[in-house]
Design an enzyme around this catalytic site. Sequence first.
Site, PDB file in Angstrom:
ATOM      1  N   LYS A 180      44.895 -20.527 183.030  1.00  0.00           N
ATOM      2  CA  LYS A 180      43.535 -20.009 183.584  1.00  0.00           C
ATOM      3  C   LYS A 180      42.688 -19.983 182.298  1.00  0.00           C
ATOM      4  CE  LYS A 180      41.363 -16.007 183.112  1.00  0.00           C
ATOM      5  NZ  LYS A 180      40.220 -16.770 183.130  1.00  0.00           N
ATOM      6  N   GLU A 256      48.535 -13.362 171.761  1.00  0.00           N
ATOM      7  CA  GLU A 256      48.032 -13.888 170.359  1.00  0.00           C
ATOM      8  C   GLU A 256      46.619 -13.139 170.500  1.00  0.00           C
ATOM      9  OE1 GLU A 256      49.331 -15.533 168.262  1.00  0.00           O
ATOM     10  OE2 GLU A 256      50.984 -16.384 169.271  1.00  0.00           O
ATOM     11  N   CYS A 291      39.967 -16.923 165.297  1.00  0.00           N
ATOM     12  CA  CYS A 291      40.908 -15.434 165.332  1.00  0.00           C
ATOM     13  C   CYS A 291      41.282 -15.145 163.919  1.00  0.00           C
ATOM     14  CB  CYS A 291      41.714 -15.374 166.218  1.00  0.00           C
ATOM     15  SG  CYS A 291      42.952 -16.832 166.477  1.00  0.00           S
ATOM     16  N   GLU A 392      36.853  -6.498 164.578  1.00  0.00           N
ATOM     17  CA  GLU A 392      36.582  -7.993 164.601  1.00  0.00           C
ATOM     18  C   GLU A 392      35.158  -8.185 165.357  1.00  0.00           C
ATOM     19  OE1 GLU A 392      38.879 -10.328 168.094  1.00  0.00           O
ATOM     20  OE2 GLU A 392      39.206 -11.682 166.345  1.00  0.00           O
TER      21      GLU A 392
HETATM   22  P1  NAD Z   1      38.793 -12.205 176.130  1.00  0.00           P
HETATM   23  O1  NAD Z   1      39.949 -11.158 175.690  1.00  0.00           O
HETATM   24  O2  NAD Z   1      37.843 -11.763 176.660  1.00  0.00           O
HETATM   25  O3  NAD Z   1      39.377 -13.207 177.244  1.00  0.00           O
HETATM   26  C1  NAD Z   1      40.441 -13.981 177.148  1.00  0.00           C
HETATM   27  C2  NAD Z   1      41.065 -14.629 178.394  1.00  0.00           C
HETATM   28  O4  NAD Z   1      41.439 -13.337 179.236  1.00  0.00           O
HETATM   29  C3  NAD Z   1      39.911 -15.329 179.350  1.00  0.00           C
HETATM   30  O5  NAD Z   1      40.496 -16.279 180.121  1.00  0.00           O
HETATM   31  C4  NAD Z   1      39.415 -14.074 180.142  1.00  0.00           C
HETATM   32  O6  NAD Z   1      39.146 -14.570 181.414  1.00  0.00           O
HETATM   33  C5  NAD Z   1      40.934 -13.334 180.526  1.00  0.00           C
HETATM   34  N1  NAD Z   1      40.903 -12.047 180.841  1.00  0.00           N
HETATM   35  C6  NAD Z   1      39.948 -11.117 180.764  1.00  0.00           C
HETATM   36  N2  NAD Z   1      40.234  -9.903 181.255  1.00  0.00           N
HETATM   37  C7  NAD Z   1      41.409 -10.011 181.949  1.00  0.00           C
HETATM   38  C8  NAD Z   1      42.204  -9.122 182.464  1.00  0.00           C
HETATM   39  N3  NAD Z   1      41.956  -7.865 182.741  1.00  0.00           N
HETATM   40  N4  NAD Z   1      43.577  -9.749 182.661  1.00  0.00           N
HETATM   41  C9  NAD Z   1      43.933 -11.164 182.445  1.00  0.00           C
HETATM   42  N5  NAD Z   1      42.984 -11.817 181.774  1.00  0.00           N
HETATM   43  C10 NAD Z   1      41.837 -11.562 181.602  1.00  0.00           C
HETATM   44  O7  NAD Z   1      38.716 -13.052 174.844  1.00  0.00           O
HETATM   45  P2  NAD Z   1      37.661 -13.954 174.570  1.00  0.00           P
HETATM   46  O8  NAD Z   1      36.159 -13.357 174.560  1.00  0.00           O
HETATM   47  O9  NAD Z   1      37.622 -15.150 175.628  1.00  0.00           O
HETATM   48  O10 NAD Z   1      38.031 -14.787 173.201  1.00  0.00           O
HETATM   49  C11 NAD Z   1      37.687 -13.941 172.055  1.00  0.00           C
HETATM   50  C12 NAD Z   1      39.107 -13.167 171.471  1.00  0.00           C
HETATM   51  O11 NAD Z   1      40.164 -14.098 171.348  1.00  0.00           O
HETATM   52  C13 NAD Z   1      38.942 -12.539 170.065  1.00  0.00           C
HETATM   53  O12 NAD Z   1      39.164 -11.302 169.917  1.00  0.00           O
HETATM   54  C14 NAD Z   1      39.808 -13.542 169.237  1.00  0.00           C
HETATM   55  O13 NAD Z   1      40.102 -12.901 168.009  1.00  0.00           O
HETATM   56  C15 NAD Z   1      40.718 -13.940 170.316  1.00  0.00           C
HETATM   57  N6  NAD Z   1      41.528 -15.034 169.973  1.00  0.00           N
HETATM   58  C16 NAD Z   1      42.745 -14.844 169.611  1.00  0.00           C
HETATM   59  C17 NAD Z   1      43.504 -16.072 168.816  1.00  0.00           C
HETATM   60  C18 NAD Z   1      44.786 -15.933 168.416  1.00  0.00           C
HETATM   61  O14 NAD Z   1      45.585 -16.845 168.334  1.00  0.00           O
HETATM   62  N7  NAD Z   1      45.274 -14.688 167.909  1.00  0.00           N
HETATM   63  C19 NAD Z   1      42.963 -17.251 169.061  1.00  0.00           C
HETATM   64  C20 NAD Z   1      41.574 -17.257 169.469  1.00  0.00           C
HETATM   65  C21 NAD Z   1      41.072 -16.282 169.972  1.00  0.00           C
END
Ligand code: NAD
Length: 488
Positions: A180, A256, A291, A392
């Site tokens: 997803k 992650e 991230c 962040e």
């Molecule tokens: P997000 O948490 O808003 O969304 C990530 C994913 O989760 C999306 O596909 C979203 O549709 C889905 N999602 C949202 N709510 C959900 C729920 N309640 N249940 C299940 N899925 C849900 O993050 P984002 O804005 O897409 O990405 C940015 C974030 O990702 C930053 O905090 C960044 O640090 C983190 N990130 C971490 C890593 C790592 O490897 N640690 C790598 C890249 C990004």
Amino acid sequence: MALDTLLFIDGELRPAKGGKTYDNIGPWTGEVIGQAADGSAEDVDAAIAAARRAFDTTDWSTDHARRYALMKTFRDLLYKNRDRLVEISKIEVGAAPGAAYRAQIDGALSGADGLISEFQRMKWEEDRGVKNEMGFDTKRYVMREAAGVVAAITPWNVPLYINVGKVVAALLAGCTVVLKPAPDTPAMGAIFGELAIEAGLPKGVINVVTSADPVTAGEMLTKDPRVDLVSFTGSTAVGKKIMANGAETLKRVFLELGGKSVFLVLDDVQEQAFPMVIAGSMVVFHAGQGCAYPTRLLVPKSKYPMAVAILEKAYAGYADKWGKIDEPTCIMGPLISKRQLERVKGYVDLGVKEGARLLAGGNIRNDKGGGFFIEPTCFVDVRNDMRIAQEEIFGPVLVVIPYEDDEDAIRIANDSIYGLGGAVFGSHQRAMNVCKRIRAGALSVNGGMSITGDLPFGGYKQSGMGREWGLEGIEEFTEIKAIGARVS
Ligand code: NAD
């Protein structure tokens, strides 16, 4: 190119039920760049059913040699489509040309190589010898088996890299997958369907469901009892929800999450190297949307005024070097969305309110072409207890914090809810010693690479749990079974 995308369910590329689509918005222009299939609950249900069936009723999870061969073909197809993937990462992800090849696509391709070579080190069955227990002999085996159906929920910032890290590793391990992708980057997920068909992957082993609503499909996947494991990359806030939602069915959950990593400059960095090291801390690559990006610069007090002067000059010199889609060396483009732009601007305003000094940037730039642009931004005179040092931001914002001595620097580095990455500069042994005391999962010494496909990656503390990539990243998608066979 128009980025119109379909769902991929049970081996078929198809529209969402009812033909619903949503606008894919391009970060450079703010305009519609394509129509993405808007998956419904019914589509998610069909994807889970297909993955379950493929896992339970085929030999996908046990035929290691066949999987290995198919995943090599899949990897080769990723390489074959490199230029197309680069285009998608520019248009859909908003990567600047200099960032599109390097981190976005080549990193993902070499990551796939890393996983495929690490796969050969997998020990599926280990002979643990005979033991006499309770008066008789037992021959013991420890096996690794695929964990089952995996929900891979991914973000938009480096989507190909993260999709590869989860999907390729899970498939190599013998799992079946429902991917997803984030709503903002459907094309970088949908292409997996197309390549799966071309590679000849069996029906149902990989499924891709995109949707406009960020929450519903992810929540369904997290709660559904047919899903065995959720591998999630995204924000810490959503990671916590996923853990809570997965608790009902005691799902295995890999997270992650976010970070607030340090760029720690020790006081024994050579004088000639100091300006380059300090300028290298500018948070500009992919507009800071990484991230593990080290966004807290820690500088010894004795060298702080010099560092501030270097940064002031470096940021001024960079003022007309970003936001250029046609410039091959440009590494900073727009933010992914209006929502993200407003969030980052909110943090800039907060930093000013908290009393940090805005050394550079901070302005939204509507003159850059209609997309979601904010200037490279640097705050100095920051205290580590300010929110801009603790939270962040996920944008091109560096915060600079002076420290007294190594102990103080380590204390500040660890004074964070996060523990994902970090970079330390200084004489080798001293930097290594400091790294060992920083509670984070991926550290770089003097610019060395700790994030590659054949090394484990993941966070301490609220940056997550579990490891992705490397042998450890494949093992995460397995269960361990012990068998004792009585032999006397
Ligand atoms: P997000 O948490 O808003 O969304 C990530 C994913 O989760 C999306 O596909 C979203 O549709 C889905 N999602 C949202 N709510 C959900 C729920 N309640 N249940 C299940 N899925 C849900 O993050 P984002 O804005 O897409 O990405 C940015 C974030 O990702 C930053 O905090 C960044 O640090 C983190 N990130 C971490 C890593 C790592 O490897 N640690 C790598 C890249 C990004």
